[in-house]
Write an enzyme that holds these catalytic residues in place. Structure first.
Site, short mmCIF file in Angstrom:
data_model
loop_
_atom_site.label_atom_id
_atom_site.label_comp_id
_atom_site.label_asym_id
_atom_site.label_seq_id
_atom_site.Cartn_x
_atom_site.Cartn_y
_atom_site.Cartn_z
N GLU A 9 0.84 -1.19 0.00
CA GLU A 9 0.00 0.00 0.00
C GLU A 9 0.88 1.24 0.00
O GLU A 9 1.55 1.55 0.98
CB GLU A 9 -0.92 0.03 1.23
CG GLU A 9 -1.85 1.24 1.21
CD GLU A 9 -2.68 1.38 2.48
OE1 GLU A 9 -3.67 2.14 2.44
OE2 GLU A 9 -2.33 0.75 3.50
N ILE B 93 -2.75 0.54 -4.25
CA ILE B 93 -2.40 -0.71 -3.57
C ILE B 93 -2.07 -1.76 -4.62
O ILE B 93 -2.84 -1.97 -5.57
CB ILE B 93 -3.55 -1.20 -2.68
CG1 ILE B 93 -3.87 -0.17 -1.60
CG2 ILE B 93 -3.21 -2.55 -2.04
CD1 ILE B 93 -5.13 -0.47 -0.82
N TYR C 123 20.78 2.70 10.60
CA TYR C 123 20.05 3.97 10.56
C TYR C 123 19.93 4.52 11.98
O TYR C 123 19.61 3.78 12.92
CB TYR C 123 18.66 3.72 9.99
CG TYR C 123 18.02 4.89 9.28
CD1 TYR C 123 18.61 5.49 8.19
CD2 TYR C 123 16.77 5.35 9.70
CE1 TYR C 123 17.99 6.54 7.52
CE2 TYR C 123 16.14 6.40 9.04
CZ TYR C 123 16.75 6.99 7.95
OH TYR C 123 16.12 8.03 7.29
N ASP D 273 8.76 0.64 3.24
CA ASP D 273 9.06 0.43 1.83
C ASP D 273 10.56 0.46 1.59
O ASP D 273 11.09 -0.33 0.78
CB ASP D 273 8.36 1.48 0.97
CG ASP D 273 8.63 2.92 1.41
OD1 ASP D 273 9.01 3.13 2.58
OD2 ASP D 273 8.44 3.83 0.58
N ARG D 274 11.27 1.31 2.31
CA ARG D 274 12.72 1.36 2.17
C ARG D 274 13.37 0.11 2.72
O ARG D 274 14.36 -0.40 2.16
CB ARG D 274 13.26 2.62 2.85
CG ARG D 274 12.74 3.91 2.24
CD ARG D 274 13.17 5.14 3.01
NE ARG D 274 14.62 5.38 2.86
CZ ARG D 274 15.27 6.33 3.53
NH1 ARG D 274 14.63 7.09 4.42
NH2 ARG D 274 16.57 6.50 3.34
#
Length: 247
Positions: free
Chosen positions: A7, A12, A85, A94-95
């Site tokens: 999504e 989607i 990170y 998503d990353r």
């Protein structure tokens, strides 16, 4: 069969994988999404599912699905790389999926993933399997929209489908040159920086605007519009491994 639900900010995607092979892809919206998911699960006898959501709107639908293996990707999901990170809780899922795809498909290699969508994200993982971070900048459509929204006379333009000359001979052409060529210069500059600093680097370009950009980039890149979906499938597959269970 694995069902991948991605999504994003505007749509989607439902992808069905048979191991690593993408066998079906359906694009839908939040309206009517639940019915579409049920049809796909029934059609392909889905056993495992993973959802990646940048809005969390679809999570309540997924929670009601009766599947033995469901994964809602989050910053706490075990992944096959080391995340360095500084603020992992703010890192978009998503990353995470894109970096997983890079490490799964190019193991023990330096890789830079550029996702050209609503925003352009840059994510780098080194050959030691350490995710170092990257960058976020406005995408093509956002750049056009911002010029229209923050000025009184500049028009609201669509993304051009063909190559744009660097010298615009009208306001429309000048805006197209500034946005598209500016993005190309940005990406080429980022690639050059990573290649200078880390030497051998795989460059993967993905996202909805990848095809609009790849023809103008001077650097050698891999273009894969389904890289995020492949990464989510790799995350789901990884969850069944002992090393994931030990994390």
């Amino acid at each position: 069969m694995n069902l991948i639900i991605d999504e994003g900010n505007t749509r989607i995607k439902l992808a069905v994988f048979d191991e690593t092979l993408l066998v079906d892809l359906v694009v839908t919206s939040i309206d009517g999404c639940e019915e579409t998911i049920q049809k796909v699960i029934t059609k392909y006898d889905i056993k495992s599912l993973i959802v990646s959501s940048v809005t969390d709107e679809i999570n309540h639908i997924v929670s009601g699905l009766k599947l033995l293996n469901k994964v809602v990707l989050s910053n706490e999901t075990p992944l096959p790389f080391k995340n360095l990170y500084d603020t992992p809780k703010t890192l978009g899922v998503d990353r995470l999926a894109l970096v997983t795809a890079a490490w799964s498909q190019y193991p023990n290699q330096n890789s830079l993933v550029i996702d050209a969508g609503t925003c352009v994200t840059y994510d780098f993982i080194n050959k030691q399997g350490e995710y170092l971070g990257g960058a976020i900048s406005p995408g093509l459509k956002m750049r056009f929209k911002s010029m229209h929204s923050f000025t009184k006379k500049l028009p609201d333009l669509d993304i051009p489908l063909s190559r744009v000359d660097i010298i615009g001979k009208s306001t429309k052409q000048s805006m197209e040159s500034g946005v598209l060529n500016g993005m190309v210069f940005e990406i080429d500059g980022a690639i050059a920086h990573y290649q200078q600093k880390f030497k051998d680097v795989n460059i993967i370009l993905t996202g909805g605007d990848a095809n609009s950009l790849c023809k103008q980039l001077k650097n050698s890149i891999f273009v894969n519009p389904n890289f995020l979906l492949e990464g989510l499938n790799a995350v789901l597959t990884y969850q069944s491994k002992n090393e994931a269970k030990l994390k």
